[in-house]
Design a protein around this motif. Structure first.
Motif, mmCIF file in Angstrom:
data_model
loop_
_atom_site.group_PDB
_atom_site.id
_atom_site.type_symbol
_atom_site.label_atom_id
_atom_site.label_comp_id
_atom_site.label_asym_id
_atom_site.label_seq_id
_atom_site.Cartn_x
_atom_site.Cartn_y
_atom_site.Cartn_z
ATOM 1 N N ILE A 234 0.840 -1.198 0.000
ATOM 2 C CA ILE A 234 0.000 0.000 0.000
ATOM 3 C C ILE A 234 0.878 1.253 0.000
ATOM 4 C CG2 ILE A 234 -1.714 1.313 1.307
ATOM 5 C CD1 ILE A 234 -2.745 -1.378 2.393
ATOM 6 N N LEU A 235 1.956 1.213 0.770
ATOM 7 C CA LEU A 235 2.888 2.344 0.778
ATOM 8 C C LEU A 235 3.481 2.562 -0.607
ATOM 9 C CD1 LEU A 235 4.435 4.535 2.322
ATOM 10 C CD2 LEU A 235 6.143 2.797 2.936
ATOM 11 N N GLU A 236 3.774 1.481 -1.312
ATOM 12 C CA GLU A 236 4.299 1.615 -2.672
ATOM 13 C C GLU A 236 3.262 2.283 -3.584
ATOM 14 O OE1 GLU A 236 6.521 -1.049 -6.135
ATOM 15 O OE2 GLU A 236 5.469 -2.050 -4.484
ATOM 16 N N LEU A 237 1.995 1.902 -3.435
ATOM 17 C CA LEU A 237 0.931 2.540 -4.219
ATOM 18 C C LEU A 237 0.838 4.036 -3.903
ATOM 19 C CD1 LEU A 237 -1.999 -0.054 -4.010
ATOM 20 C CD2 LEU A 237 -0.642 0.541 -6.040
ATOM 21 N N ILE A 238 0.948 4.357 -2.620
ATOM 22 C CA ILE A 238 0.915 5.762 -2.207
ATOM 23 C C ILE A 238 2.078 6.521 -2.835
ATOM 24 C CG2 ILE A 238 1.207 7.311 -0.222
ATOM 25 C CD1 ILE A 238 -0.382 5.241 1.427
ATOM 26 N N GLY A 239 3.248 5.877 -2.855
ATOM 27 C CA GLY A 239 4.419 6.498 -3.467
ATOM 28 C C GLY A 239 4.196 6.807 -4.937
ATOM 29 N N ARG A 240 3.554 5.907 -5.641
ATOM 30 C CA ARG A 240 3.258 6.132 -7.060
ATOM 31 C C ARG A 240 2.265 7.286 -7.219
ATOM 32 N NH1 ARG A 240 5.515 2.693 -10.366
ATOM 33 N NH2 ARG A 240 6.278 0.685 -9.546
ATOM 34 N N LYS A 241 1.263 7.312 -6.360
ATOM 35 C CA LYS A 241 0.278 8.386 -6.432
ATOM 36 C C LYS A 241 0.914 9.744 -6.134
ATOM 37 C CE LYS A 241 -3.524 5.895 -7.143
ATOM 38 N NZ LYS A 241 -4.465 6.098 -8.267
ATOM 39 N N ARG A 242 1.898 9.746 -5.252
ATOM 40 C CA ARG A 242 2.552 10.995 -4.864
ATOM 41 C C ARG A 242 3.737 11.346 -5.767
ATOM 42 N NH1 ARG A 242 1.912 13.421 0.090
ATOM 43 N NH2 ARG A 242 3.241 14.927 -0.935
ATOM 44 N N GLY A 243 4.026 10.512 -6.753
ATOM 45 C CA GLY A 243 5.110 10.801 -7.681
ATOM 46 C C GLY A 243 6.497 10.587 -7.106
ATOM 47 N N ASP A 252 10.646 5.327 -4.850
ATOM 48 C CA ASP A 252 11.574 5.633 -3.767
ATOM 49 C C ASP A 252 10.794 5.458 -2.467
ATOM 50 O OD1 ASP A 252 13.085 6.845 -1.756
ATOM 51 O OD2 ASP A 252 13.915 8.366 -3.101
ATOM 52 N N MET A 253 10.964 4.320 -1.826
ATOM 53 C CA MET A 253 10.130 3.967 -0.683
ATOM 54 C C MET A 253 10.371 4.875 0.532
ATOM 55 S SD MET A 253 8.100 1.664 -1.737
ATOM 56 C CE MET A 253 7.390 0.954 -0.247
ATOM 57 N N THR A 254 11.608 5.331 0.688
ATOM 58 C CA THR A 254 11.876 6.253 1.799
ATOM 59 C C THR A 254 11.150 7.569 1.590
ATOM 60 O OG1 THR A 254 14.054 5.272 2.214
ATOM 61 C CG2 THR A 254 13.671 7.488 3.074
ATOM 62 N N LYS A 255 11.183 8.068 0.358
ATOM 63 C CA LYS A 255 10.472 9.303 0.044
ATOM 64 C C LYS A 255 8.970 9.112 0.203
ATOM 65 C CE LYS A 255 10.035 12.902 -3.502
ATOM 66 N NZ LYS A 255 10.463 13.340 -4.857
ATOM 67 N N ALA A 256 8.454 7.973 -0.250
ATOM 68 C CA ALA A 256 7.031 7.679 -0.110
ATOM 69 C C ALA A 256 6.629 7.642 1.367
ATOM 70 C CB ALA A 256 6.701 6.347 -0.774
#
Length: 280
Positions: A234-243, A252-256
């Motif tokens: 889910i965090l990875e999906l959020i990262g994609r949504k947030r660019g 970039d999982m840390t940035k996400a």
């Protein structure tokens, strides 16, 4: 913290009212249980600060809880002048009763000074509230935990003296996920924790609530398939949504994680409470 406790014990000899500032999202985790013992013979005001970031219905039940313990409770958003005025009015109301009781058999007529001790864990907004009450930058304020380093007296109008104290943090953070809740709400430095792990813990907390999981879905434009995923996915999906992308289209999982944590702390996901009265 031991030094701060000793300073409070010594200061209580001069104090009429103790104000304890809590984070409205986590009233239990942001309390120092020692305050109950230290201030047991004093009039109390509990301030549920950052109430604008918390679930309104949950804040209401917490107010009723403290009032059932004969503790005056006020919910505040420190940026709202009316909330600050409410605190000042409560101090004067309680202070005048204390003064009248102390002097009921004395024929004196002087302008009383109400001495108020303000306590709270680091970064709960204690110094900000003091500055708002006093109308000046008397208390040190910062965007990181633990800015207040020493106690200081601050005059408010003509008859209120506030005593600011160093932040007190509960020495045992292992129970009731207290450390996790404090980190998610920004009350302890998140840099000491792994951002991805903390974000995943936060996501799991939201998924445990039907209401808050819907806020999560709405904020990041997800769908209900997330209930079948683990928190890292889910965090990875959020990262994609947030660019939060790097070369090759990877996240970039840390940035996400940092994006999610900032959204959580600032209330951009929604008004969320991590503790309810039933957990007491």
């Amino acid at each position: 913290m031991v030094k701060a406790q000793n300073e409070i014990k010594e200061s209580l000899k001069l104090i009429d009212i103790v104000i304890e500032i809590l984070d409205a999202r986590i009233p239990l985790a942001s309390r120092n249980p020692l305050i109950d013992e230290l201030a047991k013979n004093k009039e109390r005001i509990v301030i549920l600060n950052k109430a604008d970031l918390a679930d309104d219905s949950v804040v209401s039940t917490w107010k009723k809880y403290f009032e059932s313990k004969n503790i005056c409770c006020i919910s505040t958003n420190s940026s709202v002048p009316g909330d600050i005025k409410n605190i000042i009015d409560k101090i004067k109301t309680i202070g005048s009763k204390i003064y009248a009781e102390k002097n009921k058999n004395k024929s004196i007529n002087i302008n009383p000074i109400y001495r108020v001790l303000v306590v709270g864990i680091p970064n709960v907004g204690k110094s900000t509230i003091i500055n708002k009450i006093s109308g000046k930058n008397s208390a040190n304020v910062g965007n990181r935990p633990g800015v207040t380093k020493k106690k200081q007296w601050i005059r408010v109008s003509s008859n209120i003296d506030l005593l600011d104290t160093p932040g007190l943090l509960w020495p045992n953070l292992s129970g009731n996920n207290a450390g996790l809740k404090l980190a998610l709400t920004g009350n302890i430095n998140p840099d000491i924790l792994d951002a991805e792990e903390l974000a995943c813990d936060g996501i799991r907390m939201l998924l445990n609530s039907t209401r808050y999981s819907k806020l999560l879905i709405s904020k990041y434009k997800l769908d209900e398939s997330i209930y079948d995923l683990d928190s890292y996915d889910i965090l990875e999906l959020i990262g994609r949504k947030r660019g939060c992308l790097v070369s090759g289209g990877n996240v970039d999982m840390t940035k996400a994680a940092n994006c999610f944590l900032e959204d959580f702390k600032s209330g951009k996901i929604g008004k969320i409470s991590l503790e309810e009265v039933s957990s007491t």
